[in-house]
Structure formats: structure tokens, C-alpha cells
Scaffold this active site. Structure first.
Site, short mmCIF file in Angstrom:
data_model
loop_
_atom_site.label_atom_id
_atom_site.label_comp_id
_atom_site.label_asym_id
_atom_site.label_seq_id
_atom_site.Cartn_x
_atom_site.Cartn_y
_atom_site.Cartn_z
N ARG A 239 0.86 -1.18 0.00
CA ARG A 239 0.00 0.00 0.00
C ARG A 239 0.90 1.23 0.00
NH1 ARG A 239 -3.27 -3.13 -1.21
NH2 ARG A 239 -5.34 -3.52 -0.34
N GLU A 268 -3.63 7.14 -4.13
CA GLU A 268 -4.07 6.63 -5.43
C GLU A 268 -5.59 6.77 -5.58
OE1 GLU A 268 -2.40 2.62 -4.76
OE2 GLU A 268 -4.42 1.87 -5.10
N HIS A 286 -1.72 -0.26 -9.57
CA HIS A 286 -2.19 -1.21 -8.55
C HIS A 286 -2.69 -2.52 -9.20
CE1 HIS A 286 -3.82 -1.42 -4.19
NE2 HIS A 286 -3.49 -2.62 -4.63
#
Ligand code: GLV
Length: 338
Positions: A239, A268, A286
Site C-alpha cells: 500500500r 491513489e 495497482h
């Protein structure tokens, strides 16, 4: 029972869910607005959601009929688990099925960064290549170097397995402190546990594989980055907020570390312009678990857990088993009242 799904599911998972429950699905890949999730959750017993959906006490208060949230992700920092437990809402995630896909991406990014593959691709496309040159796009060998793995859980181990094949020496940090696990990791991967500072100092390559929790937010901050070697390649598929992004960008701009592979970002999908301007970073949106097989397995695990829970069996992939009693009582009351 009624379920709301905030995204698409694989055919198999979707069929299984539809056989079990009345399903309302958003069926789009575009993220949903919170207010739309709230509206569609009216009268629903369960929510199947993605990591972009924020789930918290406010939502449980608004939709008291909600009893279970199946997060189609292994990370669940989008969910306030203690508020869920207080409300008796069971939370499940998708551990185990995405380790290989994520570890593959770690190595994709590691190799792309170490061997400057993205930079090289742009160079060729722009027509700048005039012939073979000894000094052109020199990168770094992996063989014989040291890889620091931050977070030696399921994904960290899948990274370690691949690292052995690349001839990397492994050092790591992890949360627990039992000697047995460290001994096993030594035996299996010849991996050595070190402090975070030592890992930052010694790693030629560093892979971040720990989950985002209160205690891991900015785990890699300005001080840790300052310890890293000038050629260090840092890869984050966990993360974004585990790393202080601003401190990282400063270090990359000033060439205090070598390069970076980032699949995740602190805010993000927003990616800082300063990061986009750098040639020593490889960026991805991601996609750690984004293979067809893995996404299908994640969907199926999420649906399996949901069906088990509503059939009276505590799913193995429950994040907060302490909510089980309240969940079961809520389910029973609802059946009696129906
Ligand atoms: C992806 O980031 C996941 O947590 O599954």
C-alpha cells in the site's frame, strides 16, 4: 438474503452467489461513489466490495441490516474493522490466492527497475538508438546481491521463493517474533531476520510486502530512506502509505537511491506530477493481483466465505472472528422475525 456487489465478479463466482442470494450488482469497473453504495445497500444483508470502497461505522449505522462485508482484496485498510466488530458485521478478505501473482509483479518491477526496461523501451520508441554501445542502459545484476523483504507473510514468502532462483541473498523484517518461524525461514530460504534499519542499510533491493496498518503507515520514512544505498532499488506492491511518498520522491529526485518500482501510491489513483517526471521509477496502476486466474480465485474465495457465513459456518478468511457471535445472533433474530 440480499447482496450488493460493487463491481464485476467472475462467471463462476457470480453464478454461485446468484444461486444462493438475491444479487444486486453494479457490474462496472468504474469506482462507485460512496453515496451510491449507501443507496444501493438499502435492505441488503451483505456487501461484496473492492479496496476502493470505504467501509466504516457510519455505513453500518445507516444500513443496520448489513451483516457481512466481503472485501475482494487481501488488504483491508479500506475497512474500519473495529467499528465492524462493534456492529457485529463480519469482514472477510482474500488471503493466499494472490501471493504468486503479486510476487511475480514484484520481480517484474524489480527487473524493470534494475535493468531499466521501461526507460530502454522509450529510448527505442523515440528513435534514439544509434547502435550497440558498451555503456548503454547499464543496470544492475540481481545474482549475488541482497534483497530486503519488509513483511515476511504469505506474499513475502512467495517473493523469497523467487529470490532464491535469482541468486539473491535474503534479509527480512516481520511482525511476529517467534524463533520457530525465523528458523523455518532460515532453513527454507536461507533468509536472515534483521532490524528495519539494518535492512534499509544493507538491501541492494528492497520489497515492501507488509499490510497497511496504523503501525506501518510511513514505516519507510525520511530516516529509513536516508539509510538506503545510492544504488538501492525499492519496490512497493503493498500500500502506498507504508512509504512516506514525499520523502521518497525527494530521494529519487536527488538520486539518493537508485530507482523505484511502484504499483501503489499514497493517494491513489492520484500520482504526484513529480513522480511522473522521473526516469528512475517504474509505475503501475495497482495491478499486483491482476491476472485472470488470480482475480477469478479472489472472487470465488469472497463468495465462498459469504455463503459459508450465511450457512452458519465461520469462514476461514474472516478478518474479525470476534464478530461471529454477534453476527450469528443477528442472523438468527432476522430468521425468527422473517
Ligand atoms: C490488493 O492490493 C489486495 O489487497 O488484494
Amino acid at each position: 438474503m440480499k447482496v450488493f456487489v460493487t463491481g464485476k465478479l467472475s462467471q463462476r463466482a457470480s453464478d454461485a452467489l446468484m444461486n444462493f442470494a438475491q444479487v444486486d450488482a453494479y457490474e462496472s469497473d468504474e469506482p462507485m461513489e460512496r453515496k451510491d453504495v449507501e443507496a444501493r445497500l438499502e435492505g441488503k444483508d451483505a456487501l461484496v466490495c473492492i479496496l476502493g470502497d470505504k467501509v466504516d461505522g457510519e455505513l453500518f449505522q445507516l444500513r443496520p441490516q448489513l451483516k457481512l462485508v466481503a472485501n475482494v482484496a487481501v488488504g483491508y485498510d479500506n475497512i474500519n474493522v473495529s467499528e465492524a466488530t462493534d456492529a457485529g458485521v463480519l469482514i472477510t478478505n482474500t488471503p493466499g490466492v494472490l501471493d504468486n501473482a503479486t510476487a511475480d509483479l514484484v520481480f517484474g518491477m524489480l527487473l524493470a527497475s534494475a535493468r531499466r526496461i521501461v526507460e530502454a523501451d522509450g529510448f527505442v520508441r523515440r528513435g534514439e538508438w544509434t547502435g550497440w554501445k558498451r555503456e548503454l542502459m547499464l543496470g544492475a545484476d540481481l545474482n549475488g546481491k541482497t534483497l530486503g523483504i519488509i513483511g515476511m507473510g504469505r506474499i513475502g514468502k512467495a517473493v523469497a521463493k523467487r529470490a532464491r532462483a535469482f541468486g539473491l541473498n535474503i534479509i527480512y523484517t516481520r511482525k511476529g517474533d517467534d524463533k520457530k518461524t525465523d528458523d523455518e525461514l532460515k532453513k527454507k530460504f536461507d533468509a536472515t531476520r534483521v532490524s528495519l534499519n539494518e535492512l534499509c542499510r544493507r538491501g541492494d533491493f528492497i520489497s515492501v510486502n507488509c499490510p497497511l496498518r496504523k503501525e506501518t503507515r510511513h514505516l519507510i520514512g525520511r530516516e529509513e530512506i536516508a539509510l538506503m544505498q545510492p544504488h538501492c532499488v525499492l519496490v512497493n506492491t503493498s500500500r502506498g502509505a507504508v512509504i512516506d511518498e514525499e520523502a521518497l520522491i525527494d530521494a529519487l529526485e536527488q538520486r539518493k537511491i537508485g530507482s523505484c518500482g511502484l504499483d501503489v501510491f499514497e493517494h491513489e489513483p492520484s500520482v504526484p506530477k513529480r513522480l511522473l517526471a522521473l526516469d528512475n521509477v517504474v509505475l503501475a496502476p495497482h495491478i499486483g493481483s491482476a491476472t485472470r486466474e488470480t482475480r477469478a480465485a479472489m472472487d470465488e474465495l469472497a463468495v465462498k466465505g459469504l455463503i459459508e457465513a450465511f450457512s452458519g459456518k465461520l469462514p476461514e478468511n474472516t478478518v474479525n472472528p470476534e464478530a461471529w457471535q454477534k453476527f450469528s445472533a443477528n442472523l438468527k433474530n432476522q430468521t425468527i422475525n422473517a
